[in-house]
Design an enzyme around this catalytic site. Structure first.
Site, short mmCIF file in Angstrom:
data_model
loop_
_atom_site.label_atom_id
_atom_site.label_comp_id
_atom_site.label_asym_id
_atom_site.label_seq_id
_atom_site.Cartn_x
_atom_site.Cartn_y
_atom_site.Cartn_z
N ALA A 57 0.80 -1.22 0.00
CA ALA A 57 0.00 0.00 0.00
C ALA A 57 0.84 1.28 0.00
CB ALA A 57 -0.95 -0.02 1.20
N ASP A 107 -2.00 -5.12 -20.27
CA ASP A 107 -1.59 -5.59 -21.59
C ASP A 107 -2.72 -5.40 -22.60
OD1 ASP A 107 0.94 -7.05 -20.51
OD2 ASP A 107 -0.72 -7.73 -19.28
N HIS A 143 1.61 -12.85 -18.25
CA HIS A 143 1.93 -11.42 -18.20
C HIS A 143 3.45 -11.28 -18.24
CE1 HIS A 143 1.97 -7.20 -17.22
NE2 HIS A 143 2.77 -7.46 -16.21
P1 NAI Z 1 6.79 -0.57 -5.41
O1 NAI Z 1 8.15 -1.12 -5.11
O2 NAI Z 1 6.63 0.90 -5.59
O3 NAI Z 1 5.80 -1.02 -4.26
C1 NAI Z 1 5.75 -2.31 -3.79
C2 NAI Z 1 5.39 -2.23 -2.32
O4 NAI Z 1 5.13 -3.54 -1.89
C3 NAI Z 1 6.51 -1.65 -1.45
O5 NAI Z 1 6.00 -0.56 -0.69
C4 NAI Z 1 6.91 -2.83 -0.56
O6 NAI Z 1 7.26 -2.42 0.75
C5 NAI Z 1 5.60 -3.63 -0.57
N1 NAI Z 1 5.75 -5.03 -0.22
C6 NAI Z 1 6.77 -5.87 -0.51
N2 NAI Z 1 6.55 -7.07 0.03
C7 NAI Z 1 5.35 -7.00 0.66
C8 NAI Z 1 4.59 -7.92 1.42
N3 NAI Z 1 5.01 -9.17 1.64
N4 NAI Z 1 3.39 -7.53 1.91
C9 NAI Z 1 2.97 -6.26 1.72
N5 NAI Z 1 3.66 -5.33 1.03
C10 NAI Z 1 4.83 -5.70 0.50
O7 NAI Z 1 6.25 -1.39 -6.67
P2 NAI Z 1 5.04 -1.04 -7.66
O8 NAI Z 1 5.54 -0.20 -8.77
O9 NAI Z 1 3.88 -0.56 -6.86
O10 NAI Z 1 4.75 -2.49 -8.29
C11 NAI Z 1 4.24 -3.55 -7.51
C12 NAI Z 1 4.22 -4.85 -8.29
O11 NAI Z 1 3.36 -4.77 -9.42
C13 NAI Z 1 5.58 -5.26 -8.87
O12 NAI Z 1 5.73 -6.65 -8.71
C14 NAI Z 1 5.46 -4.93 -10.34
O13 NAI Z 1 6.35 -5.71 -11.12
C15 NAI Z 1 4.02 -5.32 -10.57
N6 NAI Z 1 3.41 -4.78 -11.77
C16 NAI Z 1 2.47 -5.57 -12.40
C17 NAI Z 1 1.81 -5.16 -13.52
C18 NAI Z 1 0.78 -6.03 -14.19
O14 NAI Z 1 0.26 -5.63 -15.23
N7 NAI Z 1 0.43 -7.20 -13.67
C19 NAI Z 1 2.11 -3.84 -14.12
C20 NAI Z 1 3.07 -3.06 -13.38
C21 NAI Z 1 3.69 -3.54 -12.25
#
Ligand code: NAI
Length: 327
Positions: free
Chosen positions: A12, A161, A189
């Protein structure tokens, strides 16, 4: 006034959530008369740093009338207690030059723990959208660890996508995105996904009769497949606002149903449709009515398409093999 629904968002304090939470709180998901309670899950480190606290302060400072309460926690059992919707976003994002496979090991653990917690404490009708990468395999891990929920409670996000593909086709044809229907993203994905135009329509006309085959094969497919990596190259971080937009849009489709005569791409547990191995979390064209997802049946699949669909299936089997100790 309606009873508030509970919405869990993991990761979050991250970028995607920062683009998502304010839109959710404004009522964009469920409409202007549905109050909600946020359950925000983060890591102990992020909580200690106060990052999530800052987000909560900003949410409070918006004084959203629909946002009745915010719970913050690092405990999945608290985060998922009685939730109706769960956006599983928290994961380690892909850094420049990093392969998705490297991410697999880091993230697999997170989704087994969260699957177990969802199974134990979430609403039995919870809609779980896995966004954190590698999304399909993370969803598979969560499903395998959630024996008391149905596999249909889970999905992995392909909507970004789908929208990327929609824009590329609309742009090529000089029309608006609403003029495009029945795009399909098959598979994973990842760069191994197959964006398919064989059934797509542009203002009711067959897309492949309007664009050159070479453009479809050499430009459209790689552009959609590589879009995530290209955005990372351009801005030094993974797509956040477009991912949040896709998550919100996908969940709205899940709740209110897909538009008549159109479908969306959604990664769901395979039922063997189109010969894809059962239970793999694979992206298919789906229609949704009353919250029930059905894979669109009976589409003709060319040899060209079949080969690409199989390739993406093989990639998902490989990912599954790498995490089989968690299934
Ligand atoms: P971010 O690094 O800005 O945020 C991720 C957050 O998750 C961080 O605040 C971190 O502390 C938290 N986190 C890590 N482990 C956790 C856990 N066990 N429980 C709760 N929180 C936890 O990353 P962002 O940019 O928000 O991306 C998040 C994910 O979404 C990444 O894996 C990214 O590759 C993926 N993604 C997927 C897409 C899709 O189309 N499916 C598109 C873009 C990103």
């Amino acid at each position: 006034m309606k009873t508030p629904v509970k919405i869990a968002v993991t990761g979050a304090a991250g970028q995607i959530s920062y683009s998502l939470l304010f839109r959710l709180a404004s009522g964009e998901l469920l409409g202007p008369d549905q109050p909600m309670i946020f359950h925000l899950l983060e890591t102990p480190q992020a909580l200690a740093l106060g990052a999530l606290n800052g987000v909560v302060m900003e949410l409070n400072d918006c004084a959203y009338p629909l946002l009745h309460k915010i719970v913050t926690t690092d405990d999945p059992d608290v985060a998922f207690k009685d939730v109706d919707y769960a956006f599983l976003i928290g994961a380690s994002p892909r850094k420049p030059g990093m392969e998705r496979k490297d991410l697999l090991a880091i993230n697999a653990q997170i989704f087994s723990v969260q699957g177990q917690a969802l199974s134990k404490v979430a609403s039995r009708d919870v809609k779980v959208l896995v966004t954190g990468n590698p999304a399909n395999t993370n969803a598979l891990i969560a499903i395998s660890n959630a024996p008391d929920l149905r596999p249909e409670n889970f999905s992995a996000m392909m909507m970004l996508d789908h929208k990327r593909a929609t824009f590329q086709l609309a742009d090529k044809c000089g029309v608006l995105s609403n003029d495009i229907k029945n795009i399909i993203i098959w598979g994973n994905h990842s760069a191994g996904q197959y964006p398919d135009l064989h059934h797509a329509k542009v203002k009711g006309q067959d897309a492949l009769s309007l664009v050159e085959w070479d453009w479809f094969v050499d430009k459209f497919i790689p552009t959609v497949q590589q879009r995530g990596a290209v955005v990372i190259q351009a801005v030094g971080r993974s797509s956040a606002a477009s991912a949040a937009n896709a998550a919100l849009n996908l969940m709205r489709n899940w709740v209110f149903g897909t538009d008549e005569g159109n479908w969306i791409s959604m990664a769901v547990p395979s039922d063997g449709s189109y010969g894809i191995e059962k239970d793999l979390v694979y992206s298919f064209p789906v229609e949704i009515k009353n919250g029930e997802i059905s894979i669109v049946q009976g589409l003709e699949i060319s040899d060209f398409s079949r080969e690409k669909m199989r390739k993406s299936e093989a990639e998902l089997k490989e990912e599954r093999e790498a995490v089989k100790h968690l299934l």
